[in-house]
Design an enzyme around this catalytic site. Structure first.
Site, PDB file in Angstrom:
ATOM      1  N   LYS A  51       3.530   1.042  16.099  1.00 58.26           N
ATOM      2  CA  LYS A  51       4.527   0.798  15.284  1.00 58.26           C
ATOM      3  C   LYS A  51       4.762   1.929  14.375  1.00 58.26           C
ATOM      4  O   LYS A  51       6.096   2.446  13.976  1.00 58.26           O
ATOM      5  CB  LYS A  51       4.540  -0.748  14.404  1.00 58.26           C
ATOM      6  CG  LYS A  51       5.693  -0.846  13.488  1.00 58.26           C
ATOM      7  CD  LYS A  51       5.342  -2.170  12.720  1.00 58.26           C
ATOM      8  CE  LYS A  51       6.558  -2.447  11.633  1.00 58.26           C
ATOM      9  NZ  LYS A  51       6.484  -3.497  10.837  1.00 58.26           N
ATOM     10  N   GLU A 102       1.176  -1.950  12.705  1.00 59.62           N
ATOM     11  CA  GLU A 102       1.222  -3.361  12.428  1.00 59.62           C
ATOM     12  C   GLU A 102       1.318  -4.038  13.936  1.00 59.62           C
ATOM     13  O   GLU A 102       1.522  -5.393  14.100  1.00 59.62           O
ATOM     14  CB  GLU A 102       2.184  -3.984  11.557  1.00 59.62           C
ATOM     15  CG  GLU A 102       1.885  -3.545  10.142  1.00 59.62           C
ATOM     16  CD  GLU A 102       2.826  -3.937   9.188  1.00 59.62           C
ATOM     17  OE1 GLU A 102       3.893  -3.971   9.634  1.00 59.62           O
ATOM     18  OE2 GLU A 102       2.507  -4.107   7.918  1.00 59.62           O
ATOM     19  N   TRP A 138       0.805  -1.131  -0.167  1.00 57.42           N
ATOM     20  CA  TRP A 138      -0.123  -0.080  -0.060  1.00 57.42           C
ATOM     21  C   TRP A 138       0.883   1.083  -0.025  1.00 57.42           C
ATOM     22  O   TRP A 138       0.324   2.311  -0.087  1.00 57.42           O
ATOM     23  CB  TRP A 138      -0.888   0.139   1.190  1.00 57.42           C
ATOM     24  CG  TRP A 138      -0.105   0.108   2.694  1.00 57.42           C
ATOM     25  CD1 TRP A 138       0.822  -0.549   2.986  1.00 57.42           C
ATOM     26  CD2 TRP A 138      -0.353   1.046   3.363  1.00 57.42           C
ATOM     27  NE1 TRP A 138       1.033  -0.301   4.137  1.00 57.42           N
ATOM     28  CE2 TRP A 138       0.755   0.949   4.409  1.00 57.42           C
ATOM     29  CE3 TRP A 138      -0.996   2.457   3.569  1.00 57.42           C
ATOM     30  CZ2 TRP A 138       0.766   1.859   5.839  1.00 57.42           C
ATOM     31  CZ3 TRP A 138      -1.109   3.189   4.585  1.00 57.42           C
ATOM     32  CH2 TRP A 138      -0.049   2.779   5.865  1.00 57.42           C
TER      33      TRP A 138
HETATM   34  O1  IFM Z   1       3.605  -1.548   3.918  1.00 56.47           O
HETATM   35  C1  IFM Z   1       4.806  -1.485   4.594  1.00 56.47           C
HETATM   36  C2  IFM Z   1       4.022  -1.662   6.290  1.00 56.47           C
HETATM   37  O2  IFM Z   1       3.257  -0.575   6.385  1.00 56.47           O
HETATM   38  C3  IFM Z   1       5.264  -1.685   7.160  1.00 56.47           C
HETATM   39  N1  IFM Z   1       6.283  -2.886   7.020  1.00 56.47           N
HETATM   40  C4  IFM Z   1       6.849  -2.709   6.006  1.00 56.47           C
HETATM   41  C5  IFM Z   1       5.714  -2.619   4.464  1.00 56.47           C
HETATM   42  C6  IFM Z   1       6.605  -2.297   3.272  1.00 56.47           C
HETATM   43  O3  IFM Z   1       7.286  -1.230   3.343  1.00 56.47           O
END
Ligand code: IFM
Length: 733
Positions: free
Chosen positions: A554, A444, A316
């Protein structure tokens, strides 16, 4: 194409021979899980042909910087011209001294073209250097732990050396060819191995006289298995032949002209901090070279084409973080990013069915439009990825005015996305509110939550925007609306239901404090004082489920909502929520600091704005996260641009008119940026005393500056910088 900065001549030390073609991947298949809905196929971008392959030998000693004696080493990436140059002096075991310069670029002008020049200067001898220049499909893919290519065709035809590679499971083919140009004719011998073709020759050197050769490479990918190998081969040869007259210098000139245009039109300048200046230009450079809108079947991986972590996949991040950059720098690229989602609508429809839903559910992780995330908490619960696509349609259309895209592809996506959310959400049986149950928001660290505020708000807007577009199209393009409705077999009851869902959407807000609750129950979670934490990244130190038990965040969730729909929230709401959530955020995603910086600048917290902006600006250059080896954080590089334009420039593009509310970080003397907006180049300059804006080229731009409306043309509008928009004057250590 993307090429890491690995050494052309081979290197036995630590390194990653990363040469990628966007969209070329391998796939893995898994048996169905005992629970339904988890994807059983994943895709991984693979390293492809090493097309700068060069091996150099003098008196039987092969050059290897891990072993050979070298001095005066330099490696320069020139952001102005897009040329990577590496130079060093080789002291051979036999006592000879040889200066070698490698220059190379992946053409921004011709999408299949890569060029390399190798120059030698024998400093204290005359004699040959033995060279093998080749195309090598044998490098190991780190994640697979093996090489994934077979090479069904190789050969030397019509002055071209060519090879065809084929991946094991996906059957993708990569055709690669090269031609060598010498100042005077040199005898060459064709060499081949299982996965390599090349030319071997002895280049005679005369002491003090530079000698060089140029390698002109043409690469092309074919992902359709149905196309016969012979056909791929002959198409490749024909394509390569069309580059017959291209020389290193000619291609370099066209490539350089592309970059000159980028910098003349769209540079960002920062006076007062060379490190910030270099950082932001590095980020802008990477974004342009990662994606320039060549092909709507391709998208931007979280690591761009720079490494193998995150499988080369798109998240996204594209719509939320990258699109703003392209919207104001390369509208064609912005449009193709949307068309990628349109072209992959069939896969999104299938994914919705897999989830027992209707409409179109866009993947959280993808290369080809299918869901590639088997970590189900992310792949199945982060439904906001689908809302990001609708947000992008709306954002793109409101900035570009491209109603054609809206009326043809956009409306179909919006209808299918709304339908998906109407089937994915549910009604609270106690309060009668609509919302999303069992989701994960952008943060997350909280999974399977109910009514994630960000998700609910984004979807409320999706419903409202879809209904508004339908209404407008009913007046302006009724035939196209009917066509779209027919295509998706829209039931008239559906839009009626979306209206009610939007009205009744639960947006958790604490009365009295004005704080949006990140999700139902968030305020009840045990609190962690972040200053007591010292083990990062936390995933390495804490049991996985432990991180879900606290109010620790996060990356921005509520704070991101306040930025994306900036006009919907008061400054006071932003201030209160920013201060509340920043104290709970550990920024373990590289996507986090930028959004905090933008909102911090808006609410006048300049210390935070500067601190978080600096992080994004030089994250990979200075290897802050100690993982630059894995590839650049490409999608968060756009955040460096956003920090200048949306952050200190205070630009917002979610209203009816572009608005600017500039502030001046105290450690800079001035900054400026340029954006493309509906055919105009608009320039904004800010220093400690004043703000000036004008159009450099193109039509006048209506905009708001500090809340007042102007039509800005080529005559500069200048005003004093309001005192409260100047940050504390700091000196950078
Ligand atoms: O899409 C992101 C997510 O929001 C956080 N971890 C890494 C992903 C890729 O950049």
């Amino acid at each position: 194409m993307g090429l890491r900065g690995y050494f052309d001549e081979g290197y036995s030390g630590d390194g990653l021979v990363g040469s990628y073609l966007n969209g070329v991947f391998e796939e893995r298949r898994f048996p169905p899980e005992w629970v339904r809905g988890i994807t059983t196929r994943t895709t991984t971008m693979v390293n492809s042909v090493d097309w700068v392959y060069t091996r150099l030998t003098v008196d039987g000693e092969q050059l290897d910087l891990a072993k050979s004696k070298v001095t005066d080493f330099s490696r320069r990436l020139d952001l102005k011209t897009g040329i990577l140059t590496r130079a060093f002096t080789w002291h051979t075991a036999s006592g000879k001294t040889l200066r070698i310069v490698f220059s190379r670029f992946v053409s921004m002008d011709a999408p299949h073209l890569g060029c390399q020049r190798v120059t030698f200067e024998a400093l204290d001898f005359s004699g040959p250097v033995e060279v093998t220049a080749g195309l090598d499909f044998s490098p190991i893919h780190e994640d697979f732990g093996k090489n994934v290519w077979t090479c069904p065709r190789k050969g030397r035809e019509n002055g071209l050396v060519a090879i065809l590679g084929q991946t094991e499971s996906s059957g993708h083919r990569v055709f690669s060819s090269f031609r060598l140009d010498f100042a005077s004719p040199i005898a060459t011998e064709f060499v081949e191995d299982e996965k390599l073709v090349g030319l071997r020759f002895a280049l005679p050197l005369r002491q003090g006289e530079p000698a060089s050769f140029d390698k002109i490479v043409v690469n092309a990918a074919e992902k359709d298995r149905q196309v016969a190998t012979d056909e791929v081969w002959s198409r490749g040869l024909a394509l390569a032949a069309s580059y017959r007259d291209v020389s290193f210098d000619g291609a370099k000139e066209a490539h350089r002209a592309y970059w000159s245009n980028v910098w003349e039109t769209l540079d960002v300048t920062i006076d007062g901090d060379p490190a910030d200046q270099q950082g932001v230009r590095f980020c802008i450079f990477q974004l342009h070279q990662t994606y320039h809108g060549q092909d709507p079947h391709l998208n931007i991986g979280a690591k761009g084409l720079t490494g193998e972590i995150y499988w080369g996949a798109t998240f996204w991040d594209t719509e939320t973080y990258c699109l703003p950059f392209y919207l104001f720098s390369n509208p064609k690229a912005a449009k193709n990013l949307l068309l990628f989602r349109y072209l992959t609508l069939p896969q999104a429809r299938e994914r919705a069915i897999e989830q027992d839903c209707l409409g179109a559910c866009y993947p959280f992780v993808t290369i080809d439009g299918t869901e590639s995330c088997r970590v189900w908490q992310h792949g199945n619960l982060q439904v906001h990825a689908t809302a990001a696509v609708a947000y992008a349609v709306w954002h793109y259309v409101s900035v570009s005015g491209d109603t054609d895209l809206l009326h043809r592809e956009g409306i179909e996506m919006l209808l299918e996305i709304s339908r998906y959310f109407a089937s994915r959400g549910g009604w609270n049986s106690r309060t009668g509110e609509y919302g999303f149950f069992g989701v994960m928001g952008p943060d997350e660290y909280h999974m399977m939550v109910h009514n994630n505020c960000y998700t609910n708000y984004m979807v409320k807007k999706v419903f409202e925007q879809t209904l508004a577009v339908m209404e407008a199209m009913g007046r302006e393009a009724p035939d196209l609306l009917e066509e779209a409705k027919k295509k998706v077999a829209l039931d008239p009851a559906e839009p009626e239901a979306w209206k009610v869902m939007a009205e009744k959407m639960r947006i958790p807000l604490q009365q009295g404090t004005g704080i949006y609750e990140q999700h139902d129950g968030y305020f009840d979670l045990p609190h962690i004082d972040l200053s007591t934490l010292d083990q990062f990244p936390i995933y390495y130190y804490w049991a996985y489920d432990r991180i879900f038990r606290y109010d620790m965040v996060k990356q921005p969730d509520v704070v991101l909502m306040l930025f994306l729909y900036s006009h919907d929230f008061s400054l006071e709401a932003k201030r209160i929520n920013y201060e509340y959530y920043v104290a709970r955020c550990i920024h373990e995603s590289s996507l986090s600091p930028a959004v905090h910086s933008i909102v911090a600048a808006e609410v006048g917290n300049y210390a935070d704005a500067v601190k978080y902006a600096r992080y994004g600006n030089r994250l990979d250059l200075d290897n802050y996260n100690r993982n630059t080896r894995e590839g650049l954080h490409t999608t968060s590089l756009s955040a460096a641009w956003m920090n200048v334009v949306h952050g200190f420039g205070g630009m917002r593009s979610d209203g009816d008119i572009l608005s600017f509310n500039p502030s001046m970080p105290g450690h800079w003397r001035s900054f400026s940026f340029r954006i493309l907006y509906r055919g105009a180049i608009l320039e904004m300059k800010v220093d400690r005393e004043s703000v000036a804006v004008k159009v450099l080229r193109g039509p006048a731009v209506p905009l708001q500056l500090y809340g007042r409306e102007y039509s800005v043309g080529t005559e500069e509008i200048r005003m004093d910088l309001p005192g409260e928009r100047l940050g504390e004057i700091l000196v950078r250590e």
